[in-house]
Design an enzyme around this catalytic site. Structure first.
Site, PDB file in Angstrom:
ATOM      1  N   GLU A  24     -11.205 -44.182  78.104  1.00 27.96           N
ATOM      2  CA  GLU A  24     -11.695 -45.149  77.038  1.00 27.96           C
ATOM      3  C   GLU A  24     -11.829 -46.468  77.453  1.00 27.96           C
ATOM      4  OE1 GLU A  24      -8.616 -44.465  74.009  1.00 27.96           O
ATOM      5  OE2 GLU A  24      -9.447 -42.417  73.398  1.00 27.96           O
TER       6      GLU A  24
ATOM      7  N   GLU B 251     -10.778 -35.602  74.020  1.00 27.52           N
ATOM      8  CA  GLU B 251      -9.707 -35.882  73.237  1.00 27.52           C
ATOM      9  C   GLU B 251     -10.022 -35.590  71.653  1.00 27.52           C
ATOM     10  OE1 GLU B 251      -7.162 -39.619  73.670  1.00 27.52           O
ATOM     11  OE2 GLU B 251      -7.683 -39.542  75.743  1.00 27.52           O
TER      12      GLU B 251
HETATM   13  O1  AHR Z   1      -3.918 -39.052  73.164  1.00 25.11           O
HETATM   14  C1  AHR Z   1      -3.194 -40.150  72.607  1.00 25.11           C
HETATM   15  C2  AHR Z   1      -4.190 -41.665  73.265  1.00 25.11           C
HETATM   16  O2  AHR Z   1      -5.407 -41.450  72.423  1.00 25.11           O
HETATM   17  C3  AHR Z   1      -4.783 -41.375  74.774  1.00 25.11           C
HETATM   18  O3  AHR Z   1      -3.945 -41.915  75.631  1.00 25.11           O
HETATM   19  C4  AHR Z   1      -5.864 -42.246  74.498  1.00 25.11           C
HETATM   20  O4  AHR Z   1      -6.837 -42.080  75.312  1.00 25.11           O
HETATM   21  C5  AHR Z   1      -6.203 -42.301  72.935  1.00 25.11           C
HETATM   22  O5  AHR Z   1      -6.332 -43.535  72.573  1.00 25.11           O
END
Ligand code: AHR
Length: 504
Positions: free
Chosen positions: A173, A292
């Site tokens: 990210e 994610e």
């Molecule tokens: O999964 C929780 C967090 O969400 C992760 O660390 C991040 O990559 C995202 O913003």
């Protein structure tokens, strides 16, 4: 009762249901590692501190690949802190989650855990506070056979054979201002391209994932992907996508339509990647690593962080998922399958305790959250070729996504066994009669029909005291007649319908 129609035909093939779509994520965050997969002294822990109850549930969940060690955590992480004698490992401040990291668990422990869980490891390198050299060092430690300082260090630590990690994320990210070492798209694109080029010199067999946007609502979304890929397209194999859907505002109609947003997100990332491919004359199509995704009551996070000082492994974002959340998760899996031609890897965030399908108590039991069930059933039954279904469905109105279909579906056909599985979500508050036309696959009979229905008790959750309140229920198995059948999908439900050769 409202009705909908679905036609199954093996000619409408999207692509293979890649096992890598059923990935998960272990971050050094909250109690995902400490008190989740690893808890020395726990009654079920083995001599290495790995919780066997969590390992058993991980295998039952059907997870194929696990991303590690972050997430936001990786952007400040020094991987070498987590290898070697545990007594010598430093305690550090983890800025991402305002936590003290003891480093008792690191790369070698994760690889041992992954082998026990039967999952493929997927590593992330730190491109926040670190750069090309540290990414190369980690890759050499993990994948080089021996005869160099870092590969011999791994051997000295007990891992004679290289780990052979195939999937590598180039940071996490990096578009997000919250990220330690946050970069502009040009800054990130340059360092990612150089890291990728050099990493493939050490191990050309690896696959690399460039960071896409943290979500579709980012102001830089799409231009971020375009710029990053202008720098990296020729060196990488995937562009990542992340998304979380927050049900906190109680707008059930909208949260149930979250998959519509994920669907659009995927289409737009594909379009952006294909634009860069066209511009740079690449024949190879890039895939998405959706590494994610989940439901997350995200608005609660800041208060959690503000409330406390620096501590070890605090309980963080341990959301209790409802029956509705399970339906949403099932629908997000349907969406990932429907894009199996362009989504090659996916990882639900996260595996244990942190917005997770598996919950634990320190020193106590582990249990399955509501969202465990659609994941486990999809991972088990989505085998073979994904088929396009194009359902004809009634529609309803949502505040967030406008007018959307009530029904969402995908089908998977296993050519080897002849089995066909239909996954279906009814987003409506009333039952839906679904006519299924199976004439494209003659001779099928019904095998089973299981459903998670949230209509009568949408906020039901599974807890330590009542761990099986939300589970899939068996419904009357449909019997196709002349290649057709009608099933009744319960109000607000996720269902899996299985058919197979009549005489099998
Ligand atoms: O999964 C929780 C967090 O969400 C992760 O660390 C991040 O990559 C995202 O913003």
């Amino acid at each position: 009762m409202r009705t909908a129609q679905l036609t199954i035909d093996p000619a409408f093939s999207i692509g293979p249901a890649d096992r890598r779509l059923f990935g998960s994520f272990v971050e050094h965050m909250g109690r995902c590692v400490y008190g989740g997969i690893y808890e020395p002294g726990h009654p079920s822990a083995d001599s290495r501190g790995l919780r066997r109850d969590v390992l058993d549930l991980t295998r039952e969940l059907g997870v194929s690949v696990v991303r590690y060690p972050g997430g936001n955590f990786v952007s400040g992480y020094r991987w070498e802190d987590g290898v070697g004698p545990v007594g010598n490992r430093p305690r550090r401040l983890d800025l991402a989650w305002k936590t003290i990291e003891t480093n008792a668990f690191g790369l070698d422990e994760f690889m041992t855990w992954a082998a026990e869980a039967g999952v493929e490891p997927m590593m992330a390198v730190n491109l926040g506070t670190r750069g090309v050299q540290e990414a190369l060092d980690l890759l050499e430690y993990a994948n080089h056979p021996g005869g160099t300082e870092l590969s011999d260090l791994r051997r000295k630590h007990g891992a004679e054979d290289p780990y052979g990690v195939r999937l590598w994320c180039l940071g996490n990210e990096m578009d997000g201002p919250w990220q330690v070492g946050h970069k502009t798209a040009d800054e990130y694109g340059r360092v990612a391209a150089e890291a990728a080029r050099a990493m493939k010199m050490i191990d050309p067999s690896i696959s690399l994932i460039a960071c896409g946007s943290s979500n579709r609502r980012m102001p830089t979304f799409a231009s971020w992907e375009a710029t990053v890929l202008e720098h990296t397209y020729e060196h990488v194999d995937y562009i990542s996508a992340h998304t979380y859907y927050d049900p906190s505002d109680g707008d059930q109609a909208s949260i149930l339509a979250s998959a519509v947003d994920m669907d659009n997100f995927i289409t737009e990332v594909v379009a952006t990647a294909d634009h860069v491919a066209a511009k740079q004359r690449h024949k190879r199509k890039l895939k998405i690593s959706f590494d994610e995704w989940n439901v997350w009551y995200e608005s609660r996070l800041q208060a959690d962080l503000d409330r406390r000082g620096w501590v070890e492994a605090p309980a963080l974002i341990e959301d209790d998922f409802t029956a509705v959340d399970a339906v949403v998760v099932g629908d997000l899996l349907i969406t990932l399958l429907r894009h199996a031609d362009r989504v090659g890897v996916a990882a639900q965030a996260q595996l244990a305790n942190v917005i997770a399908p598996i919950r634990t108590r320190n020193g106590g039991p582990a249990w399955r959250q509501s969202i465990f069930h659609p994941f486990a059933l999809t991972a088990r039954h989505a085998r073979g070729t994904v088929l396009r279904t194009d359902p004809v469905s009634p529609r309803y109105d949502t505040k967030k996504y406008g007018d959307v279909p009530v029904l969402d579906t995908v089908a998977v056909h296993d050519e080897e066994t002849g089995e066909l599985t239909v996954f279906a979500v009814n987003r409506d508050n009333t039952d839906l009669a679904l006519d299924i036309d199976l004439r494209g696959l003659p001779g099928l009979s019904g095998y089973s029909f299981q459903s998670i229905a949230a209509g009568s008790d949408p906020s039901a959750t599974n807890t330590e005291a009542d761990p099986d309140r939300v589970t899939p229920r068996d419904l009357p198995t449909p019997t196709p007649d002349g290649g057709r059948c009608t099933v009744r999908l319960p109000a607000v439900s996720w269902s899996v319908l299985r058919f197979g050769p009549a005489n099998a």
